[in-house]
Design a protein around this motif. Structure first.
Motif, short mmCIF file in Angstrom:
data_model
loop_
_atom_site.label_atom_id
_atom_site.label_comp_id
_atom_site.label_asym_id
_atom_site.label_seq_id
_atom_site.Cartn_x
_atom_site.Cartn_y
_atom_site.Cartn_z
N GLU A 139 42.98 -10.50 88.50
CA GLU A 139 42.43 -9.81 87.32
C GLU A 139 41.68 -10.74 86.38
O GLU A 139 41.22 -10.30 85.32
CB GLU A 139 43.56 -9.14 86.53
CG GLU A 139 44.11 -7.90 87.17
CD GLU A 139 45.05 -7.13 86.24
OE1 GLU A 139 45.15 -5.90 86.41
OE2 GLU A 139 45.65 -7.77 85.35
N GLY A 140 41.56 -12.01 86.74
CA GLY A 140 41.00 -12.98 85.82
C GLY A 140 39.59 -12.69 85.37
O GLY A 140 39.25 -12.87 84.19
N PHE A 141 38.74 -12.23 86.29
CA PHE A 141 37.36 -11.94 85.92
C PHE A 141 37.31 -10.80 84.91
O PHE A 141 36.59 -10.89 83.90
CB PHE A 141 36.54 -11.57 87.17
CG PHE A 141 35.09 -11.31 86.87
CD1 PHE A 141 34.18 -12.35 86.77
CD2 PHE A 141 34.62 -10.01 86.70
CE1 PHE A 141 32.84 -12.10 86.49
CE2 PHE A 141 33.29 -9.75 86.42
CZ PHE A 141 32.40 -10.81 86.33
N ARG A 142 38.08 -9.75 85.15
CA ARG A 142 38.11 -8.63 84.21
C ARG A 142 38.64 -9.06 82.86
O ARG A 142 38.13 -8.65 81.81
CB ARG A 142 38.97 -7.49 84.77
CG ARG A 142 39.03 -6.26 83.87
CD ARG A 142 39.74 -5.12 84.56
NE ARG A 142 41.17 -5.34 84.62
CZ ARG A 142 42.02 -4.95 83.66
NH1 ARG A 142 41.57 -4.39 82.55
NH2 ARG A 142 43.31 -5.15 83.81
N ILE A 143 39.65 -9.93 82.87
CA ILE A 143 40.21 -10.44 81.62
C ILE A 143 39.17 -11.25 80.86
O ILE A 143 38.97 -11.07 79.65
CB ILE A 143 41.47 -11.28 81.90
CG1 ILE A 143 42.60 -10.37 82.37
CG2 ILE A 143 41.89 -12.08 80.67
CD1 ILE A 143 43.83 -11.12 82.87
N ALA A 144 38.49 -12.15 81.58
CA ALA A 144 37.47 -12.99 80.93
C ALA A 144 36.37 -12.13 80.32
O ALA A 144 35.93 -12.36 79.18
CB ALA A 144 36.90 -13.98 81.93
N MET A 145 35.88 -11.13 81.07
CA MET A 145 34.80 -10.28 80.57
C MET A 145 35.25 -9.43 79.38
O MET A 145 34.49 -9.19 78.44
CB MET A 145 34.28 -9.38 81.69
CG MET A 145 33.58 -10.13 82.82
SD MET A 145 32.19 -11.16 82.27
CE MET A 145 32.94 -12.79 82.27
#
Length: 390
Positions: free
Chosen positions: A233-239
């Motif tokens: 989920e890191g990309f979604r969290i970063a965005m």
């Protein structure tokens, strides 16, 4: 004092105007004595100063308050005011919010209680570790690895251009865990600065001094409980975090631009040329008109984005990208005009316009460069028109 009529716009509530005036008065008195000769010491001092005054509480949720949230309009006002008074104070506010944004939005109760009371009080400094030597705006291409080993993850790789690198107490770190290709295989971790295997390998100097560093992770072992959210989920969290704080970058640019206009108006009124004040020259009036127009247009985009997020929109990718792109580009133009009208003083080291000229440039690069924001805006427009995936 900078224009405050924008506080009457329908984007704001009465509490925002009261907060603006309280913070502006505090900043005018408290920030004038900051010693910038040692950047690290100045940042540490500013975190404590702003935290003790109670303003950092707005940068993250209160873990002890039910339904606590982040009010983006308030953070935008904070960054605008701080930037107008002191660029490093703006940097401090920005990083306390950005560095803990993932914890506020996606963290467990234990993660929130461990760090947010400390960062909100100014007792701990936070950082957001996303960029890498070969991955800046292309977040899905990052290479820092996090390999599962029993109940732990082991991190190996590098991060660079990390704001607060070297002075932070806690880092939000994004690493590749491999659940899928590209963006689908990235996860977020909470890493204490004293974790074995995390090393500051280089301090980076830029034209407007801020604490920046290159970090190395060498067999850096973290418990699985250090992960923020779920694996992949890191990309979604970063965005999602950038959605919130990208608008505030525009607000900082707006603060720099407002200060430039204030300085220009004073200069034009008090400096004479050919026997008359500069303000009577039509070309100078034309520059001032352009500056005022660009500032108001930027403010409209910034506070539209912030208002939209505060009123329940789960994502404001398009609005935030527009706000950041326009506000930072136009602030650069406003400040350039201010330098021109100030003449030799405008480029004299130590003069406020020279400082603003150095401060503004990085804002068109970090948290998504201007060219990347154009790609984002275009993709959002095409998606809306065709229904295709962005």
């Amino acid at each position: 004092m900078a224009d405050r009529t924008f506080l009457d716009w329908p984007f704001f509530e009465s509490r925002h105007a009261a907060f603006h005036d309280e913070l502006d008065q505090w900043a005018a008195n408290a920030l004038v004595t900051i010693d910038h000769s040692d950047t690290d010491a100045a940042c540490r001092g500013l975190v404590k100063l702003i935290g003790d005054a109670g303003f950092l509480k707005h940068t993250a949720i209160d873990p002890d308050e039910e339904n606590s949230g982040i009010d983006v309009r308030t953070i935008c006002l904070m960054r605008e005011i701080m930037a107008r008074h002191d660029g490093l104070a703006d940097f401090v506010v920005a990083m306390q919010g950005l560095g803990t944004g993932a914890i506020s939005l996606f963290g467990t109760d234990a993660q929130k209680r461990a760090w947010l009371p400390r960062t909100r009080a100014g007792d701990a400094i936070s950082a957001f570790a996303l960029s890498e030597p070969r991955s800046g705006s292309d977040v899905a291409n990052l290479e820092l690895s996090a390999v599962r080993d029993g109940d732990d993850y082991v991190l190996n790789g590098e991060k660079t251009w990390i704001s607060n690198g070297g002075i932070a107490d806690v880092y939000t770190v994004f690493a590749r865990t491999g659940e899928g290709e590209g963006a689908r295989g990235v996860s977020a971790f909470l890493v204490s600065a004293d974790t074995p295997g995390l090393n500051v390998t280089e301090r980076l100097e830029v034209i407007a001094p801020h604490p920046l560093a290159r970090l190395a992770f060498v067999d850096c072992r973290l418990p699985a409980s250090a992960m923020i959210g779920r694996p992949g989920e890191g990309f979604r969290i970063a965005m999602s975090v950038l959605d919130v704080f990208r608008s505030t970058v525009g607000a900082a640019a707006l603060g720099f631009a407002r200060r430039a206009l204030d300085e220009t108006l004073a200069r034009a009124a008090n400096r004479e040329l050919f026997g008359a004040p500069l303000s009577e020259l039509q070309m100078v009036q034309g520059h001032i008109a352009d500056m005022a127009l660009d500032i108001d247009a930027a403010a409209l985009l910034i506070y539209r984005a912030a208002w939209t997020r505060d009123n329940g929109a789960p994502r404001i990718t398009r609005e935030a990208a527009m706000a950041k792109l326009y506000a930072t580009d136009k602030a650069q133009s406003v400040i350039d005009k201010a330098v021109q009208i100030h003449g030799g003083d405008g480029v004299r080291k130590g003069h406020i316009t020279e400082s603003l000229y150095r401060e503004i440039r990085a804002l068109r690069i970090y948290e998504g460069a201007s060219d990347v924001q154009k790609v984002i805006i275009a993709r959002q427009a095409l998606q809306a028109a065709t229904g295709a995936a962005p």
